[in-house]
Design a protein around this motif. Structure first.
Motif, mmCIF file in Angstrom:
data_model
loop_
_atom_site.group_PDB
_atom_site.id
_atom_site.type_symbol
_atom_site.label_atom_id
_atom_site.label_comp_id
_atom_site.label_asym_id
_atom_site.label_seq_id
_atom_site.Cartn_x
_atom_site.Cartn_y
_atom_site.Cartn_z
ATOM 1 N N UNK A 98 -2.653 -30.477 8.285
ATOM 2 C CA UNK A 98 -3.153 -29.359 8.805
ATOM 3 C C UNK A 98 -2.598 -28.700 10.130
ATOM 4 N N UNK A 99 -2.149 -27.578 10.004
ATOM 5 C CA UNK A 99 -1.742 -27.112 11.389
ATOM 6 C C UNK A 99 -2.232 -25.650 11.238
ATOM 7 N N UNK A 100 -1.682 -24.973 12.214
ATOM 8 C CA UNK A 100 -2.400 -23.442 12.458
ATOM 9 C C UNK A 100 -2.561 -22.636 11.292
ATOM 10 N N UNK A 101 -1.175 -22.574 10.490
ATOM 11 C CA UNK A 101 -0.993 -21.796 9.374
ATOM 12 C C UNK A 101 -0.780 -22.610 8.240
ATOM 13 N N UNK A 102 -0.665 -23.842 8.226
ATOM 14 C CA UNK A 102 -0.514 -24.759 7.091
ATOM 15 C C UNK A 102 1.047 -24.686 6.655
ATOM 16 N N UNK A 133 0.079 -25.777 0.049
ATOM 17 C CA UNK A 133 -0.542 -24.803 1.051
ATOM 18 C C UNK A 133 -1.709 -23.972 0.281
ATOM 19 N N UNK A 134 -2.853 -24.138 0.539
ATOM 20 C CA UNK A 134 -3.912 -23.598 -0.425
ATOM 21 C C UNK A 134 -4.890 -23.016 0.599
ATOM 22 N N UNK A 194 -0.553 -33.893 -1.947
ATOM 23 C CA UNK A 194 -0.818 -33.892 -0.550
ATOM 24 C C UNK A 194 -1.302 -31.892 -0.661
ATOM 25 N N UNK A 195 -2.299 -32.008 0.135
ATOM 26 C CA UNK A 195 -2.930 -30.646 0.393
ATOM 27 C C UNK A 195 -2.713 -30.426 1.828
ATOM 28 N N UNK A 196 -2.179 -28.960 1.914
ATOM 29 C CA UNK A 196 -1.969 -28.314 3.325
ATOM 30 C C UNK A 196 -2.984 -27.252 3.551
ATOM 31 N N UNK A 197 -3.615 -27.221 4.562
ATOM 32 C CA UNK A 197 -4.563 -26.172 5.149
ATOM 33 C C UNK A 197 -3.999 -25.525 6.617
ATOM 34 N N UNK A 212 -15.993 -23.717 6.159
ATOM 35 C CA UNK A 212 -16.664 -23.600 5.075
ATOM 36 C C UNK A 212 -15.699 -23.669 3.927
ATOM 37 N N UNK A 213 -14.822 -22.760 3.688
ATOM 38 C CA UNK A 213 -13.823 -22.639 2.968
ATOM 39 C C UNK A 213 -13.055 -23.626 2.740
ATOM 40 N N UNK A 214 -12.582 -24.266 3.964
ATOM 41 C CA UNK A 214 -11.777 -25.580 4.033
ATOM 42 C C UNK A 214 -12.342 -26.701 3.386
#
Length: 149
Positions: free
Chosen positions: A64-68, A85-86, A103-106, A114-116
């Motif tokens: 996770x980062x600011x924008x992903x 990145x989802x 791997x999932x990026x957010x 909530x969406x995350x």
């Protein structure tokens, strides 16, 4: 299932929320940092999580980062990592079904908590379909082998 998780300062608060959420659901979670909102560099955390997943120490990873965007680019440099990145539920499901992402990026500044959490649930709960998609994932691996010697 064992999950590796990491973030930079922009994703720190969301990482902490997701980590607690997953632990409460019974997942074994390893936190690769960061440990505060102090400015830091996302590639370090993408590398730590990606290497742990690629080595088979963890089943899946979440970065996770600011924008992903940056953290997903960095994670995808590690051979064996398929990071997506989802930002929506449909993509969370499709990236597991069709791409066998590990791997999932957010983007913490892009989506709400909530969406995350919904994305994390869908992504972790969706299996790879295989079939015609397996050949495509294999082709991705072949590209990786060609350029990562």
């Amino acid at each position: 299932m064992k999950i590796a998780i990491g973030s930079d300062h922009g994703g720190f608060l969301l990482k902490e929320l997701i980590k607690e959420y997953l632990e409460n659901k019974g997942f074994a979670v390893k936190d690769y940092g960061t440990d505060s909102e102090a400015s830091c560099d996302y590639p370090e955390f993408a590398q730590s999580v990606g290497e742990a997943v690629a080595a088979g120490e963890y089943d899946k990873g979440i970065v996770i980062c600011g924008t992903g965007i940056g953290i997903s680019i960095a994670a995808n440099k590690i051979p064996g990592i398929r990071c997506a990145l989802v930002g929506d539920s449909f993509s969370a499901k499709a990236t597991r079904q069709h791409n066998d992402t590990n791997v999932l990026a957010l983007g913490a500044r892009v989506i709400g908590s909530g969406l995350a959490l919904e994305i994390v649930d869908i992504w972790l709960g969706t299996e790879f379909e295989g079939g015609r998609h397996a050949g495509r994932v294999e082709k991705i691996g072949n590209i990786e082998k060609k350029y990562c010697k």
